[in-house]
Design a protein around this motif. Structure first.
Motif, PDB file in Angstrom:
ATOM      1  N   VAL A   1      39.999  37.852  31.173  1.00 28.19           N
ATOM      2  CA  VAL A   1      37.920  38.716  31.374  1.00 28.19           C
ATOM      3  C   VAL A   1      38.196  38.402  33.272  1.00 28.19           C
ATOM      4  CG1 VAL A   1      36.151  38.305  30.925  1.00 28.19           C
ATOM      5  CG2 VAL A   1      37.386  37.849  29.653  1.00 28.19           C
ATOM      6  N   PRO A   2      37.833  39.272  33.391  1.00 31.10           N
ATOM      7  CA  PRO A   2      37.543  39.282  35.343  1.00 31.10           C
ATOM      8  C   PRO A   2      36.637  37.920  35.473  1.00 31.10           C
ATOM      9  CG  PRO A   2      36.548  41.554  34.478  1.00 31.10           C
ATOM     10  CD  PRO A   2      37.657  41.048  33.564  1.00 31.10           C
ATOM     11  N   THR A   3      36.139  37.878  36.851  1.00 34.11           N
ATOM     12  CA  THR A   3      35.882  36.739  36.966  1.00 34.11           C
ATOM     13  C   THR A   3      35.384  36.728  38.611  1.00 34.11           C
ATOM     14  OG1 THR A   3      35.294  33.987  37.176  1.00 34.11           O
ATOM     15  CG2 THR A   3      37.919  34.905  37.306  1.00 34.11           C
ATOM     16  N   ALA A   4      35.091  35.396  38.968  1.00 35.60           N
ATOM     17  CA  ALA A   4      34.536  35.540  40.867  1.00 35.60           C
ATOM     18  C   ALA A   4      35.075  34.849  41.337  1.00 35.60           C
ATOM     19  CB  ALA A   4      33.113  35.426  41.164  1.00 35.60           C
ATOM     20  N   THR A   5      35.338  33.612  40.337  1.00 38.03           N
ATOM     21  CA  THR A   5      36.144  32.210  40.517  1.00 38.03           C
ATOM     22  C   THR A   5      37.400  32.700  41.481  1.00 38.03           C
ATOM     23  OG1 THR A   5      36.921  31.841  38.525  1.00 38.03           O
ATOM     24  CG2 THR A   5      34.514  31.059  39.325  1.00 38.03           C
ATOM     25  N   ASN A   6      38.451  33.886  41.624  1.00 31.05           N
ATOM     26  CA  ASN A   6      39.234  34.744  41.442  1.00 31.05           C
ATOM     27  C   ASN A   6      39.270  34.143  43.003  1.00 31.05           C
ATOM     28  OD1 ASN A   6      40.643  33.703  38.959  1.00 31.05           O
ATOM     29  ND2 ASN A   6      40.810  35.793  38.607  1.00 31.05           N
ATOM     30  N   SER A   7      37.875  34.750  43.577  1.00 32.65           N
ATOM     31  CA  SER A   7      38.064  34.943  45.260  1.00 32.65           C
ATOM     32  C   SER A   7      38.060  34.137  45.825  1.00 32.65           C
ATOM     33  CB  SER A   7      36.825  36.512  45.673  1.00 32.65           C
ATOM     34  OG  SER A   7      37.261  36.604  44.625  1.00 32.65           O
ATOM     35  N   ILE A   8      38.095  33.747  47.305  1.00 34.75           N
ATOM     36  CA  ILE A   8      38.254  32.907  48.563  1.00 34.75           C
ATOM     37  C   ILE A   8      37.403  33.219  48.845  1.00 34.75           C
ATOM     38  CG2 ILE A   8      38.857  32.297  50.223  1.00 34.75           C
ATOM     39  CD1 ILE A   8      41.407  31.953  49.161  1.00 34.75           C
TER      40      ILE A   8
ATOM     41  N   GLY B   1      26.890  37.801  46.889  1.00 37.06           N
ATOM     42  CA  GLY B   1      28.583  37.712  46.794  1.00 37.06           C
ATOM     43  C   GLY B   1      28.968  37.297  45.349  1.00 37.06           C
ATOM     44  N   TRP B   2      28.563  36.714  45.035  1.00 34.33           N
ATOM     45  CA  TRP B   2      29.116  36.659  43.347  1.00 34.33           C
ATOM     46  C   TRP B   2      29.899  38.243  42.817  1.00 34.33           C
ATOM     47  CZ3 TRP B   2      27.757  38.913  38.674  1.00 34.33           C
ATOM     48  CH2 TRP B   2      28.221  38.861  37.418  1.00 34.33           C
ATOM     49  N   GLY B   3      28.541  38.917  42.845  1.00 31.22           N
ATOM     50  CA  GLY B   3      28.518  40.487  42.564  1.00 31.22           C
ATOM     51  C   GLY B   3      30.038  41.292  43.139  1.00 31.22           C
ATOM     52  N   THR B   4      30.131  40.646  44.419  1.00 33.69           N
ATOM     53  CA  THR B   4      31.334  41.401  45.183  1.00 33.69           C
ATOM     54  C   THR B   4      32.799  40.269  45.260  1.00 33.69           C
ATOM     55  OG1 THR B   4      29.711  41.250  47.485  1.00 33.69           O
ATOM     56  CG2 THR B   4      32.367  41.311  47.845  1.00 33.69           C
ATOM     57  N   ALA B   5      32.793  39.282  44.455  1.00 32.32           N
ATOM     58  CA  ALA B   5      33.447  38.576  44.070  1.00 32.32           C
ATOM     59  C   ALA B   5      34.096  38.961  42.542  1.00 32.32           C
ATOM     60  CB  ALA B   5      33.323  37.171  44.189  1.00 32.32           C
TER      61      ALA B   5
END
Length: 304
Positions: A291-298, A142-146
């Protein structure tokens, strides 16, 4: 108890056609999606036949997971929303996933396109061991997808190639781990574990502390360094930590030279060591920008 499906959503400031192209074209898709190393469409016998493809994910030590997939249907709504349904799986037991289903959806918005996915999967091992592995694997994928969605977003919005984004992302992690190790090691080994005489004597030269008081003060400094090392793992805004180090390392170097002038001649002197870390802090500061981050996605599905 059945686990919740994986859901990821992001807003991309680009039109649906652009997002569709980057996600439905194999050679473009494999660039931004960290879950795949390569994606290859298979030839179709008829135009109405679902699009089949093969995917590959390279792992470490030469291992790789190869699987299959099908685009089982595409639906277009009158409001411009597009939905692409997927069926995927692999026979390789080194992958926790045996078979899964999901969809990608593209929803027009005022600022661009809402791009989202939801998918779930069955495990190869449905027993206790498989469920235990999935406790760690499900959040990871899930983190990788985000993270991948954020890389795609930045590619479309800012034009930064996914390969360069992932390079900066990995370098940022490696440098953060290095600084964590350096601070924890310097705080624990010479100051707390070994009570190194040079540490105590340098502090005594800079202050009026002597004896047990100097030893206690060195231990307190060691604890502070350990805490700062742990902060490198937990604190998100790494650029602020780099700025702090750009100030701290010259101060530490100057203090060491004042306290012990002969330190210039020591093997592996802290002078070039601190200078190296100072330069690495500059490199890290530059690479850590946006830097890209998974935290920007819902990550939770919303009612529309």
């Amino acid at each position: 108890m059945k686990n919740k499906p994986i859901y990821v959503e992001t807003l991309i400031k680009a039109n649906i056609e652009e997002v569709w192209e980057r996600t439905q074209t194999p050679e473009l898709h494999e660039q931004w999606d960290i879950r795949f190393s390569s994606i290859s469409y298979l030839p179709k016998k008829t135009e109405a036949e679902p699009q089949s493809f093969r995917y590959e994910r390279k792992l470490c030590f030469g291992l790789k997971v190869t699987g299959w997939g099908k685009s089982v249907g595409t639906h277009n709504k009158q409001d411009g929303t597009k939905t692409s349904s997927l069926h995927f799986g692999t026979e390789q037991v080194i992958s926790p996933i045996k078979e899964g289903r999901g969809y990608w959806q593209y929803i027009p918005a005022e600022e661009g396109t809402i791009f989202l996915t939801q998918y779930d999967y069955d495990l190869h091992n449905k027993g206790v061991f498989g469920q235990f592995i999935d406790i760690f694997f499900r959040p990871l994928i899930g983190w990788g997808t985000a993270l991948s969605f954020d890389v795609l977003k930045r590619w479309l919005e800012k034009g930064e190639l996914p390969g360069w984004q992932y390079l900066r992302f990995c370098c940022n992690i490696l440098i953060s781990l290095l600084f964590c190790f350096v601070w924890v090691y310097q705080g624990f080994v010479p100051k707390i574990l070994a009570h190194h005489p040079l540490e105590i004597s340098m502090l005594s030269s800079l202050t009026s502390l002597t004896g047990t008081k100097a030893e206690a003060a060195v231990a307190i400094i060691g604890i502070a360094e350990i805490v700062f090392g742990v902060v490198w793992l937990l604190y998100r805004n790494k650029r602020q930590l780099y700025i702090l180090q750009l100030i701290v390392f010259p101060v530490l170097t100057l203090s060491a030279v004042i306290a012990e002038p002969s330190i210039w001649t020591h093997p592996f002197s802290p002078v070039p060591f601190n200078m190296s870390l100072w330069i690495l802090s500059i490199v890290g500061f530059v690479l850590a920008k946006d830097v890209p981050t998974a935290t920007n996605s819902i990550r939770k599905k919303r009612i529309r």
